[in-house]
Design a protein around this motif. Structure first.
Motif, PDB file in Angstrom:
ATOM      1  N   ARG A  40      64.278 113.885  46.672  1.00 42.05           N
ATOM      2  CA  ARG A  40      63.868 112.969  45.388  1.00 42.05           C
ATOM      3  C   ARG A  40      64.512 111.929  44.740  1.00 42.05           C
ATOM      4  O   ARG A  40      65.320 112.644  44.598  1.00 42.05           O
ATOM      5  N   TYR A  41      63.475 111.092  44.595  1.00 40.59           N
ATOM      6  CA  TYR A  41      64.036 109.922  44.638  1.00 40.59           C
ATOM      7  C   TYR A  41      63.169 109.289  42.854  1.00 40.59           C
ATOM      8  O   TYR A  41      62.042 109.312  43.267  1.00 40.59           O
TER       9      TYR A  41
ATOM     10  N   ALA B 168      53.738  95.036  45.404  1.00 37.42           N
ATOM     11  CA  ALA B 168      52.944  96.091  45.754  1.00 37.42           C
ATOM     12  C   ALA B 168      51.510  95.858  46.303  1.00 37.42           C
ATOM     13  O   ALA B 168      51.539  95.637  47.179  1.00 37.42           O
ATOM     14  N   ARG B 169      50.840  93.939  45.178  1.00 34.01           N
ATOM     15  CA  ARG B 169      50.269  93.930  46.020  1.00 34.01           C
ATOM     16  C   ARG B 169      50.836  92.690  47.327  1.00 34.01           C
ATOM     17  O   ARG B 169      49.491  92.882  48.407  1.00 34.01           O
ATOM     18  N   ALA B 170      51.684  92.064  46.648  1.00 36.72           N
ATOM     19  CA  ALA B 170      51.911  91.216  47.763  1.00 36.72           C
ATOM     20  C   ALA B 170      51.901  91.712  48.657  1.00 36.72           C
ATOM     21  O   ALA B 170      52.338  91.600  50.398  1.00 36.72           O
TER      22      ALA B 170
ATOM     23  N   LEU C 145      56.485 102.309  48.644  1.00 38.65           N
ATOM     24  CA  LEU C 145      57.342 103.286  49.489  1.00 38.65           C
ATOM     25  C   LEU C 145      56.214 103.721  50.564  1.00 38.65           C
ATOM     26  O   LEU C 145      57.121 103.692  51.867  1.00 38.65           O
ATOM     27  N   LEU C 146      54.926 104.054  50.818  1.00 35.61           N
ATOM     28  CA  LEU C 146      54.670 103.817  52.195  1.00 35.61           C
ATOM     29  C   LEU C 146      54.904 102.868  52.465  1.00 35.61           C
ATOM     30  O   LEU C 146      55.006 103.220  54.338  1.00 35.61           O
TER      31      LEU C 146
ATOM     32  N   GLN D 253      63.592 105.054  52.961  1.00 35.06           N
ATOM     33  CA  GLN D 253      65.004 104.825  52.965  1.00 35.06           C
ATOM     34  C   GLN D 253      64.799 102.953  52.208  1.00 35.06           C
ATOM     35  O   GLN D 253      66.358 102.920  51.721  1.00 35.06           O
ATOM     36  N   PHE D 254      64.036 102.369  52.073  1.00 39.30           N
ATOM     37  CA  PHE D 254      64.412 101.559  51.339  1.00 39.30           C
ATOM     38  C   PHE D 254      63.604 101.552  49.691  1.00 39.30           C
ATOM     39  O   PHE D 254      62.777 102.633  49.557  1.00 39.30           O
ATOM     40  N   ARG D 255      64.729 101.320  48.923  1.00 40.32           N
ATOM     41  CA  ARG D 255      64.779 102.170  47.548  1.00 40.32           C
ATOM     42  C   ARG D 255      65.181 100.730  46.026  1.00 40.32           C
ATOM     43  O   ARG D 255      64.842 100.805  44.925  1.00 40.32           O
TER      44      ARG D 255
END
Length: 192
Positions: A103-104, A118-120, A146-147, A152-154
């Motif tokens: 959970r993040y 997100a679009r880019a 996140l998808l 792992q990238f947050r």
């Protein structure tokens, strides 16, 4: 003709209330397997109430077969074959079962910047996919990022979402989510 006595709606409703009372605190759990198990019990009791109402002639509010006919143009005769063909082997696999749960949490400080990122990012990964459709399909900008970037990238601080906290757990479990879902008769699980 079925020899089993008809379940009265009042009895099924009482059973549903008992399940809700028994499982209520489990629905607040942060443990995905616990919540999925509780939801399965609630769904089964709810289905029993719906069937009891239907058996008494009250219907269910939705004629599932009629809705299926409208969507596909198929009759009820072909539906059982479609369902049987789609079922997977339900024999449980032998082996130890483990669960990784994560959970993040994030605080979105700049929604416009997050959508722009997100679009880019969507266009970087696949220029042929409409980023707005991808945003909608994946639950918004954070879900899409996140998808695309992986769990792992947050680090989205510069793009309008600051990570508030995160935790992972790894444990041995008695049943997998798939096994719990099969018992519940559904393949969906709680996500939050």
């Amino acid at each position: 003709m079925d020899d089993e006595p008809m379940t009265m709606p009042s009895s099924a409703a009482t059973d549903l209330a008992a399940v809700l009372t028994r499982c209520g605190s489990d629905l607040d759990s942060l443990d995905l397997a616990t919540v999925a198990e509780a939801l399965g019990e609630v769904r089964r009791a709810s289905d029993a109430l719906r069937e009891a109402l239907h058996d008494r002639g009250w219907g269910t509010g939705l004629d599932e077969w009629g809705a299926f006919d409208e969507l596909t143009g198929d009759g009820v005769d072909g539906v059982e074959d479609l369902i049987d063909d789609d079922e997977e082997d339900t024999e449980p696999l032998e082996g130890d079962r483990f669960s990784w749960q994560a959970r993040y949490d994030f605080v979105v400080t700049d929604p416009d910047a997050l959508v722009a990122r997100a679009r880019a990012r969507s266009l970087e990964v696949d220029p042929d996919v409409d980023p707005d459709e991808a945003l909608e399909e994946h639950g918004g900008p954070l879900g899409l990022l996140l998808l695309l970037d992986g769990p792992q990238f947050r680090d989205y601080d510069d793009h309008g979402a600051v990570m508030a906290y995160g935790t992972d757990t790894f444990a041995s479990v008695e049943r997998t989510l798939d096994e719990i879902g099969r018992d519940a008769g559904e393949q969906s699980y709680p996500l939050a």
